[in-house]
Design a protein around this motif. Sequence first.
Motif, PDB file in Angstrom:
ATOM      1  N   CYS A 305       0.838  -1.241   0.086  1.00  0.00           N
ATOM      2  CA  CYS A 305      -0.111   0.004   0.111  1.00  0.00           C
ATOM      3  C   CYS A 305       0.979   1.168  -0.099  1.00  0.00           C
ATOM      4  N   PHE A 306       1.981   1.114   0.488  1.00  0.00           N
ATOM      5  CA  PHE A 306       3.101   2.361   0.474  1.00  0.00           C
ATOM      6  C   PHE A 306       4.020   2.470  -0.778  1.00  0.00           C
ATOM      7  N   PHE A 307       3.185   2.883  -1.904  1.00  0.00           N
ATOM      8  CA  PHE A 307       3.890   3.063  -3.372  1.00  0.00           C
ATOM      9  C   PHE A 307       3.973   4.492  -3.518  1.00  0.00           C
ATOM     10  N   THR A 308       3.570   5.397  -2.764  1.00  0.00           N
ATOM     11  CA  THR A 308       3.520   6.811  -3.124  1.00  0.00           C
ATOM     12  C   THR A 308       4.444   7.322  -2.384  1.00  0.00           C
ATOM     13  N   ASP A 309       5.638   8.030  -2.951  1.00  0.00           N
ATOM     14  CA  ASP A 309       6.821   8.672  -2.332  1.00  0.00           C
ATOM     15  C   ASP A 309       6.224  10.150  -2.128  1.00  0.00           C
ATOM     16  N   LEU A 310       6.722  10.997  -1.131  1.00  0.00           N
ATOM     17  CA  LEU A 310       6.289  12.022  -0.623  1.00  0.00           C
ATOM     18  C   LEU A 310       7.739  12.735  -0.636  1.00  0.00           C
ATOM     19  N   VAL A 311       8.536  12.486   0.223  1.00  0.00           N
ATOM     20  CA  VAL A 311      10.000  12.903   0.472  1.00  0.00           C
ATOM     21  C   VAL A 311      10.794  11.783   0.350  1.00  0.00           C
ATOM     22  N   LYS A 312      12.017  11.960  -0.431  1.00  0.00           N
ATOM     23  CA  LYS A 312      12.857  10.936  -0.631  1.00  0.00           C
ATOM     24  C   LYS A 312      14.198  11.534  -1.034  1.00  0.00           C
ATOM     25  N   LYS A 313      15.289  11.031  -0.154  1.00  0.00           N
ATOM     26  CA  LYS A 313      16.632  11.487  -0.381  1.00  0.00           C
ATOM     27  C   LYS A 313      17.502  10.185  -1.210  1.00  0.00           C
ATOM     28  N   GLU A 314      18.371  10.664  -1.852  1.00  0.00           N
ATOM     29  CA  GLU A 314      19.100   9.612  -2.498  1.00  0.00           C
ATOM     30  C   GLU A 314      20.086   8.653  -1.455  1.00  0.00           C
ATOM     31  N   TYR A 315      19.942   7.410  -1.564  1.00  0.00           N
ATOM     32  CA  TYR A 315      21.038   6.834  -0.652  1.00  0.00           C
ATOM     33  C   TYR A 315      21.366   5.597  -1.432  1.00  0.00           C
ATOM     34  N   ARG A 316      22.246   4.941  -0.655  1.00  0.00           N
ATOM     35  CA  ARG A 316      23.031   3.676  -1.399  1.00  0.00           C
ATOM     36  C   ARG A 316      22.158   2.585  -0.727  1.00  0.00           C
ATOM     37  N   GLU A 317      21.526   1.695  -1.753  1.00  0.00           N
ATOM     38  CA  GLU A 317      20.673   0.539  -1.236  1.00  0.00           C
ATOM     39  C   GLU A 317      21.565  -0.644  -1.491  1.00  0.00           C
ATOM     40  N   ASP A 318      21.827  -1.132   0.018  1.00  0.00           N
ATOM     41  CA  ASP A 318      22.856  -2.267   0.483  1.00  0.00           C
ATOM     42  C   ASP A 318      22.075  -3.549   0.420  1.00  0.00           C
TER      43      ASP A 318
END
Length: 411
Positions: A305-318
């Motif tokens: 259900c959580f598919f709508t981004d509101l605020v997002k910073k770039e980060y490294r996905e580990d």
Amino acid sequence: MSKITLIPCVDPKDPVGSARKYNHTGADVIAYYEEKASVDTVKAIKEVIDVPLYVGGGIRDLEDVKKVLYAGADKVCLGASVLEDKDIVKKASDRFGKGQVMVSMDLEKLEDPAAFAKEMQRLGAGELLLLAADGYDKKMEAVNAVKSQTDLPIVISVPSVEDVTAAAGEICAESVAIHDAGDFSVLDLKKECKNKGLDVCLMESPIPFEKFKLNSDGLLPVVTQDYKTNEVLMVAYMTKEAFEQTVETGIMTYYSRSRQELWIKGETSGHYQYVKSLAIDCDKDTLLAKVRQVGNACHTGHYSCFFTDLVKKEYREDDPMHVFEDVYGVIMDRKEHPKEGSYTNYLFEKGIDKILKKVGEECTEIVIAAKNPDPEEMKYEISDFLYHLMVLMAQRGMTWDEITRELMERK
């Protein structure tokens, strides 16, 4: 004494539908036996259940064993083939482990059941299924002889639900397979067994619902996660009845605030959530449920259900799984939208033989690098191999989700 495992056998006329029903009413294991077990039926049953699946019927050689296990069976049951070639037990056990090999024994046809059972254990059987069509009351000497010669777990096959308590109580079977199960609730049968003093597998919460702190609406908030990825799927609410039904059935049941009624997740869509664990937070005011999600959790068709981004910073996905999926996504994008000068597109243009050649070469490079005392080279070669493997997967239309699901089935 360990808890008694109840194993209803699916209806051959409706194997998938009956398997789902038994799963949803508390089966510990589900059995599928047919004259010749169908691989497609095995796959279809595994899609709708969340308990182990035992499969038997027409499994003649190691290739049959492999097909059935790879289709999703948790255990194969070897029957007539063992009488023709006992080595099939050792071959299957050596290849797949004794935990995935059961041998059925017809007490009416075996001259010396005890000796046969002892030999099956020596060859690597992990469990024995005892059959007695004319009734165990006439075969108790043979049953006791088998028990004296082997410490393998024993499953007693009974013809109907009415015979379960006798098999579990009088014969002291660890597991009972109900051959002609019919239309019945496993949960009701478990309650009947418990009332007769038998120890069965019933989920119970050590903390009653009354000890939880509810919100202003008298409801308990529930955060639901995918048990494999820990991805948050949804937030919902429970009443006492919804909580107790969830614990009892192992299927997530919520309270719908809009409809003001209990809501079994997936009852209309088929997108059930099977409970893997339930945990309460330190304040006892929020429940965390980890589940196996069938299909999508969200009514919009999204997995979460959580598919709508509101605020997002770039980060490294580990997260390794996300890294694999991201790289695979780029490879698929190249396949669908070719880019000039792309090495990935070069491989797709050359076709399957070129891709297979590269996969083979990278395998060899890993072997060579593994002999090098410097582990850095091996790291690079494994990365190269995984990239080419993903190109092969994309070429053949196979996803990481399929691979990880297959690996999870083998745990």
